[in-house]
Design a protein around this motif. Structure first.
Motif, PDB file in Angstrom:
ATOM      1  N   VAL A 194       0.720  -1.428  -0.231  1.00  0.00           N
ATOM      2  CA  VAL A 194      -0.042   0.328   0.084  1.00  0.00           C
ATOM      3  C   VAL A 194       0.665   0.811   0.281  1.00  0.00           C
ATOM      4  CG1 VAL A 194      -1.815   1.129   1.651  1.00  0.00           C
ATOM      5  CG2 VAL A 194      -1.962  -0.668   1.079  1.00  0.00           C
ATOM      6  N   VAL A 195       2.094   1.104   0.585  1.00  0.00           N
ATOM      7  CA  VAL A 195       3.160   2.662   0.909  1.00  0.00           C
ATOM      8  C   VAL A 195       3.105   2.966  -0.440  1.00  0.00           C
ATOM      9  CG1 VAL A 195       5.059   2.951   1.509  1.00  0.00           C
ATOM     10  CG2 VAL A 195       3.461   2.302   3.555  1.00  0.00           C
ATOM     11  N   ALA A 196       3.622   1.958  -1.416  1.00  0.00           N
ATOM     12  CA  ALA A 196       4.148   1.960  -2.951  1.00  0.00           C
ATOM     13  C   ALA A 196       3.713   2.547  -3.474  1.00  0.00           C
ATOM     14  CB  ALA A 196       5.049   0.632  -3.226  1.00  0.00           C
ATOM     15  N   MET A 197       2.139   2.234  -3.058  1.00  0.00           N
ATOM     16  CA  MET A 197       1.328   3.207  -4.240  1.00  0.00           C
ATOM     17  C   MET A 197       1.038   4.673  -4.037  1.00  0.00           C
ATOM     18  SD  MET A 197      -1.341  -0.004  -5.535  1.00  0.00           S
ATOM     19  CE  MET A 197      -2.399   0.927  -6.487  1.00  0.00           C
ATOM     20  N   SER A 198       2.570   5.129  -4.011  1.00  0.00           N
ATOM     21  CA  SER A 198       2.518   6.180  -3.825  1.00  0.00           C
ATOM     22  C   SER A 198       1.650   7.474  -3.717  1.00  0.00           C
ATOM     23  CB  SER A 198       4.528   7.019  -3.494  1.00  0.00           C
ATOM     24  OG  SER A 198       3.977   6.843  -5.134  1.00  0.00           O
ATOM     25  N   GLU A 199       1.098   7.590  -5.216  1.00  0.00           N
ATOM     26  CA  GLU A 199      -0.037   8.290  -5.954  1.00  0.00           C
ATOM     27  C   GLU A 199      -0.504   9.946  -4.584  1.00  0.00           C
ATOM     28  OE1 GLU A 199      -1.855   4.754  -6.499  1.00  0.00           O
ATOM     29  OE2 GLU A 199      -3.760   5.696  -6.599  1.00  0.00           O
ATOM     30  N   TYR A 200      -0.033  10.738  -5.465  1.00  0.00           N
ATOM     31  CA  TYR A 200      -1.086  12.333  -4.437  1.00  0.00           C
ATOM     32  C   TYR A 200      -2.363  12.240  -4.251  1.00  0.00           C
ATOM     33  CZ  TYR A 200      -1.059  16.523  -3.839  1.00  0.00           C
ATOM     34  OH  TYR A 200      -1.834  18.167  -3.198  1.00  0.00           O
ATOM     35  N   HIS A 201      -3.174  11.557  -5.616  1.00  0.00           N
ATOM     36  CA  HIS A 201      -4.775  11.154  -5.502  1.00  0.00           C
ATOM     37  C   HIS A 201      -4.702  10.127  -4.988  1.00  0.00           C
ATOM     38  CE1 HIS A 201      -6.062  15.275  -6.786  1.00  0.00           C
ATOM     39  NE2 HIS A 201      -5.178  15.138  -8.077  1.00  0.00           N
ATOM     40  N   ARG A 202      -5.203  10.000  -3.588  1.00  0.00           N
ATOM     41  CA  ARG A 202      -5.105   8.640  -2.562  1.00  0.00           C
ATOM     42  C   ARG A 202      -6.749   7.901  -2.823  1.00  0.00           C
ATOM     43  NH1 ARG A 202      -1.064   6.425  -1.129  1.00  0.00           N
ATOM     44  NH2 ARG A 202      -1.501   5.042  -0.130  1.00  0.00           N
ATOM     45  N   PHE A 203      -7.011   7.364  -2.979  1.00  0.00           N
ATOM     46  CA  PHE A 203      -8.560   6.550  -2.938  1.00  0.00           C
ATOM     47  C   PHE A 203      -8.215   5.036  -2.402  1.00  0.00           C
ATOM     48  CE2 PHE A 203     -12.315   4.340  -3.936  1.00  0.00           C
ATOM     49  CZ  PHE A 203     -13.391   5.223  -3.669  1.00  0.00           C
ATOM     50  N   SER A 204      -8.328   5.090  -1.011  1.00  0.00           N
ATOM     51  CA  SER A 204      -7.859   4.005   0.033  1.00  0.00           C
ATOM     52  C   SER A 204      -8.246   2.597  -0.037  1.00  0.00           C
ATOM     53  CB  SER A 204      -7.167   3.992   1.176  1.00  0.00           C
ATOM     54  OG  SER A 204      -6.186   5.134   1.651  1.00  0.00           O
ATOM     55  N   LYS A 205      -9.725   2.678  -0.700  1.00  0.00           N
ATOM     56  CA  LYS A 205     -10.514   1.803  -0.728  1.00  0.00           C
ATOM     57  C   LYS A 205     -10.509   1.159  -1.963  1.00  0.00           C
ATOM     58  CE  LYS A 205     -14.402   3.148   2.092  1.00  0.00           C
ATOM     59  NZ  LYS A 205     -13.675   4.672   2.282  1.00  0.00           N
ATOM     60  N   GLY A 206     -10.148   1.812  -2.805  1.00  0.00           N
ATOM     61  CA  GLY A 206      -9.977   1.476  -4.469  1.00  0.00           C
ATOM     62  C   GLY A 206      -8.244   0.410  -3.842  1.00  0.00           C
ATOM     63  N   ILE A 207      -7.654   1.502  -3.006  1.00  0.00           N
ATOM     64  CA  ILE A 207      -5.770   0.794  -3.307  1.00  0.00           C
ATOM     65  C   ILE A 207      -5.677  -0.630  -2.353  1.00  0.00           C
ATOM     66  CG2 ILE A 207      -3.833   1.824  -1.914  1.00  0.00           C
ATOM     67  CD1 ILE A 207      -3.843   4.380  -2.293  1.00  0.00           C
ATOM     68  N   PHE A 208      -6.445  -0.647  -1.693  1.00  0.00           N
ATOM     69  CA  PHE A 208      -6.669  -1.953  -0.664  1.00  0.00           C
ATOM     70  C   PHE A 208      -7.440  -2.887  -1.706  1.00  0.00           C
ATOM     71  CE2 PHE A 208      -7.669   0.939   3.466  1.00  0.00           C
ATOM     72  CZ  PHE A 208      -6.703   1.018   4.140  1.00  0.00           C
ATOM     73  N   GLY A 209      -7.906  -2.870  -1.941  1.00  0.00           N
ATOM     74  CA  GLY A 209      -8.731  -3.375  -3.874  1.00  0.00           C
ATOM     75  C   GLY A 209      -7.722  -3.720  -4.214  1.00  0.00           C
ATOM     76  N   TRP A 210      -7.204  -2.949  -4.427  1.00  0.00           N
ATOM     77  CA  TRP A 210      -6.224  -2.936  -6.628  1.00  0.00           C
ATOM     78  C   TRP A 210      -4.873  -4.106  -5.732  1.00  0.00           C
ATOM     79  CZ3 TRP A 210      -0.801  -2.401  -8.410  1.00  0.00           C
ATOM     80  CH2 TRP A 210      -1.193  -2.247  -9.725  1.00  0.00           C
ATOM     81  N   VAL A 211      -4.243  -3.599  -4.484  1.00  0.00           N
ATOM     82  CA  VAL A 211      -3.104  -4.494  -3.653  1.00  0.00           C
ATOM     83  C   VAL A 211      -3.549  -6.308  -3.771  1.00  0.00           C
ATOM     84  CG1 VAL A 211      -1.521  -2.343  -2.795  1.00  0.00           C
ATOM     85  CG2 VAL A 211      -2.954  -4.408  -1.614  1.00  0.00           C
ATOM     86  N   GLY A 212      -4.664  -6.199  -3.278  1.00  0.00           N
ATOM     87  CA  GLY A 212      -4.408  -7.727  -4.069  1.00  0.00           C
ATOM     88  C   GLY A 212      -4.417  -8.433  -2.094  1.00  0.00           C
ATOM     89  N   VAL A 240     -16.126  10.843  -6.538  1.00  0.00           N
ATOM     90  CA  VAL A 240     -15.136  11.443  -8.008  1.00  0.00           C
ATOM     91  C   VAL A 240     -13.925  10.841  -8.470  1.00  0.00           C
ATOM     92  CG1 VAL A 240     -14.688  13.391 -10.118  1.00  0.00           C
ATOM     93  CG2 VAL A 240     -17.148  13.431  -8.353  1.00  0.00           C
ATOM     94  N   GLU A 241     -13.340  11.439  -7.134  1.00  0.00           N
ATOM     95  CA  GLU A 241     -11.546  10.829  -7.160  1.00  0.00           C
ATOM     96  C   GLU A 241     -11.722   9.656  -7.655  1.00  0.00           C
ATOM     97  OE1 GLU A 241      -8.514  13.291  -4.422  1.00  0.00           O
ATOM     98  OE2 GLU A 241      -9.522  13.490  -7.129  1.00  0.00           O
ATOM     99  N   GLY A 242     -12.511   8.768  -6.666  1.00  0.00           N
ATOM    100  CA  GLY A 242     -11.999   7.100  -6.445  1.00  0.00           C
ATOM    101  C   GLY A 242     -12.923   6.597  -8.086  1.00  0.00           C
ATOM    102  N   MET A 243     -13.568   7.249  -9.024  1.00  0.00           N
ATOM    103  CA  MET A 243     -13.632   6.710 -10.102  1.00  0.00           C
ATOM    104  C   MET A 243     -12.992   7.147 -11.642  1.00  0.00           C
ATOM    105  SD  MET A 243     -17.948   6.893 -10.862  1.00  0.00           S
ATOM    106  CE  MET A 243     -18.916   7.219  -9.643  1.00  0.00           C
ATOM    107  N   ILE A 244     -12.383   8.213 -10.924  1.00  0.00           N
ATOM    108  CA  ILE A 244     -11.625   8.792 -12.006  1.00  0.00           C
ATOM    109  C   ILE A 244     -10.051   8.242 -11.454  1.00  0.00           C
ATOM    110  CG2 ILE A 244     -10.029  10.846 -12.387  1.00  0.00           C
ATOM    111  CD1 ILE A 244     -12.113  12.290 -12.502  1.00  0.00           C
ATOM    112  N   ASN A 245      -9.615   7.954 -10.117  1.00  0.00           N
ATOM    113  CA  ASN A 245      -8.257   7.257  -9.956  1.00  0.00           C
ATOM    114  C   ASN A 245      -8.529   5.448 -10.353  1.00  0.00           C
ATOM    115  OD1 ASN A 245      -7.238   9.073  -8.838  1.00  0.00           O
ATOM    116  ND2 ASN A 245      -7.490   8.546  -6.539  1.00  0.00           N
ATOM    117  N   PHE A 246      -9.236   5.228 -10.755  1.00  0.00           N
ATOM    118  CA  PHE A 246      -9.651   3.541 -10.627  1.00  0.00           C
ATOM    119  C   PHE A 246     -10.155   3.571 -11.989  1.00  0.00           C
ATOM    120  CE2 PHE A 246      -7.636   3.247  -5.750  1.00  0.00           C
ATOM    121  CZ  PHE A 246      -7.355   2.276  -6.786  1.00  0.00           C
ATOM    122  N   SER A 247     -10.534   4.338 -12.591  1.00  0.00           N
ATOM    123  CA  SER A 247     -11.404   3.552 -14.032  1.00  0.00           C
ATOM    124  C   SER A 247     -11.216   4.094 -14.883  1.00  0.00           C
ATOM    125  CB  SER A 247     -12.779   3.603 -13.792  1.00  0.00           C
ATOM    126  OG  SER A 247     -13.737   3.773 -14.886  1.00  0.00           O
TER     127      SER A 247
END
Ligand code: UDP
Ligand code: MG
Length: 315
Positions: free
Chosen positions: A169-187, A217-224
Motif C-alpha cells: 500500500v505504501v509503495a502505491m504513492s500516488e498523490y490522489h489517493r483513494f484507499s478503498k480502491g488501493i486496498f482492493g487493488w493490491v489484492g 469522483v476522485e475514486g472513479m477517476i483514480n480507478f477507472s
C-alpha cells in the motif's frame, strides 16, 4: 510481535478520552498476542486535539504522534501513518469509534486463520442520513461496474494488515489517493468482518455532501478509465443519429417538398451538442488535472511536529 494502530484525528478532542479508554481495554486483552504502538496523526486540528494526544503520550510511552503543518485530509493522514508504522501488523482506525476497537480481538483471531488482512464492513447504515446511504449505494454499484479494483459496499478503511500488505500500500504513492480502491487493488487474502453501524461517539462528521461527492469522483477517476470513453461513445452515437436525421430531411423534401422549418429545433440541437462536447472536455480535463498533479510529485503531507524519533516528515 508489534502492531501499529494508526488513528487519523481532525478536531477530535471530544472523542479522544473515550477512544483511549477502549483502546487501553482492548490492547490489554490482546497483551499475549501482540505489543502495540499507537500512531495518532493530527491532521492540522484547530481544537485541543494535539494537546490531548500529548497528554496521552506523557501517560503512556506507546503513544506517538505525527502532527501535520495544516489539514491535508484523511487520505494523507492514513498514508503518513502507514509510512511510519513499524509493526508486523498495522491497522487504521477512525478516532470517532465508528471503527469499533472491540472488533480487534476478532480480527487477530481471523488473522491466525491465515489471512493477510481482515477488514471491517458495515452491514447497516443505521443512523446515517438517507440521502447519504443512497448516494453511497449508487457509487459502489457504479464504480464496481467501471473499474478493475474490487471495492466492497460498506467497506471501511478499518483493517488489520500484514507487513507485506502495508508495504504494498505504501509503495502505491500516488498523490490522489483513494484507499478503498488501493486496498482492493493490491489484492492479498482478505477476510471481511461484518458489523452493525455504530454512530459517532462524540463530535461531528467532517464530511459535507460536496466533500463526499468530490471524493467519489476522485475514486472513479483514480480507478477507472471508463469516463474517458464516454466521449468516443457519444461521438459514435451522435454521428449515427445525424445520419438518420439527414435521411429523414431528404426523404421529407422529396415526398412533400417541405420548406425549411423553424429555428427552434436547430437551436436545441446546437445546445445539445455543445453540452455534450463540454461534458466530454470536462471529463478529459479531470484526468489531465490529475496527471498534472501526479507529474509535479508534490509530497502528500508535511509533519510539523512529532515525538517519533526517525519519523519520516515529508511524505
Ligand atoms: N479525518 C482526518 N482529516 C480530515 C477529515 C477527517 O484525519 O480532514 C479523520 C477524522 O478525525 C476521523 C476519520 O477521519 O477519525 C473519519 O472522519 P469522520 O468520522 O468525520 O467521517 P465519517 O465517519 O462521517 O465518514
Ligand atoms: Mg466517523
Amino acid at each position: 510481535m508489534l502492531t501499529s494502530l494508526i488513528i487519523p484525528c481532525y478536531n477530535e478532542e471530544d472523542v479522544l478520552p473515550l477512544l483511549w479508554h477502549s483502546l487501553e481495554t482492548v490492547t490489554e486483552e490482546l497483551r499475549e498476542k501482540s505489543e502495540f504502538e499507537f500512531i495518532f496523526v493530527d491532521d492540522g486540528s484547530k481544537d485541543g486535539t494535539l494537546k490531548k494526544i500529548k497528554e496521552l503520550a506523557l501517560e503512556d510511552s506507546r503513544v506517538t504522534y505525527l502532527s501535520f503543518s495544516r489539514n491535508f485530509g484523511k487520505e494523507a493522514a492514513m498514508y503518513a501513518g502507514l509510512c511510519n508504522a513499524k509493526g508486523d501488523y498495522a491497522a487504521i482506525m477512525d478516532a470517532d469509534m465508528q471503527d469499533p476497537p472491540s472488533l480487534l480481538p476478532e480480527m487477530f483471531r481471523l488473522m491466525e486463520e491465515g489471512y493477510d488482512s481482515v477488514a471491517a464492513r458495515r452491514v447497516s447504515r443505521a443512523g446515517e442520513p438517507k440521502i447519504r446511504s443512497l448516494g453511497a449505494r449508487l457509487f459502489y454499484r457504479l464504480i464496481n461496474r467501471i473499474s478493475d479494483a474490487d471495492i466492497v459496499d460498506g467497506a471501511r478503511d478499518f483493517r488489520l494488515m500484514k507487513r507485506e500488505m502495508v508495504d504494498a500500500v505504501v509503495a502505491m504513492s500516488e498523490y490522489h489517493r483513494f484507499s478503498k480502491g488501493i486496498f482492493g487493488w493490491v489484492g492479498f487474502k482478505t477476510c471481511w468482518l461484518p458489523y452493525e453501524n455504530v454512530e459517532r461517539a462524540a463530535g461531528e462528521t467532517k464530511w459535507s455532501f460536496w466533500g463526499l461527492l468530490k471524493y467519489s469522483v476522485e475514486g472513479m477517476i483514480n480507478f477507472s478509465q471508463a469516463p474517458l470513453s464516454i466521449a468516443s461513445w457519444c461521438g459514435i452515437g451522435l454521428t449515427g443519429v445525424s445520419f438518420v436525421m439527414i435521411l429523414f430531411i431528404i426523404v421529407r423534401k422529396l415526398l412533400f417538398g417541405d420548406p425549411v422549418a423553424g429555428w427552434p429545433s436547430l437551436a436545441c440541437i446546437i445546445v445539445f451538442l455543445g453540452g455534450i462536447e463540454l461534458l466530454c472536455m470536462g471529463i478529459m480535463g479531470q484526468y489531465l488535472a490529475k496527471t498534472y498533479m501526479e507529474v509535479k510529485g508534490r509530497p502528500h503531507c508535511i509533519v510539523g511536529e512529532t515525538n517519533r524519533e526517525d519519523a519520516k516528515k515529508i511524505l
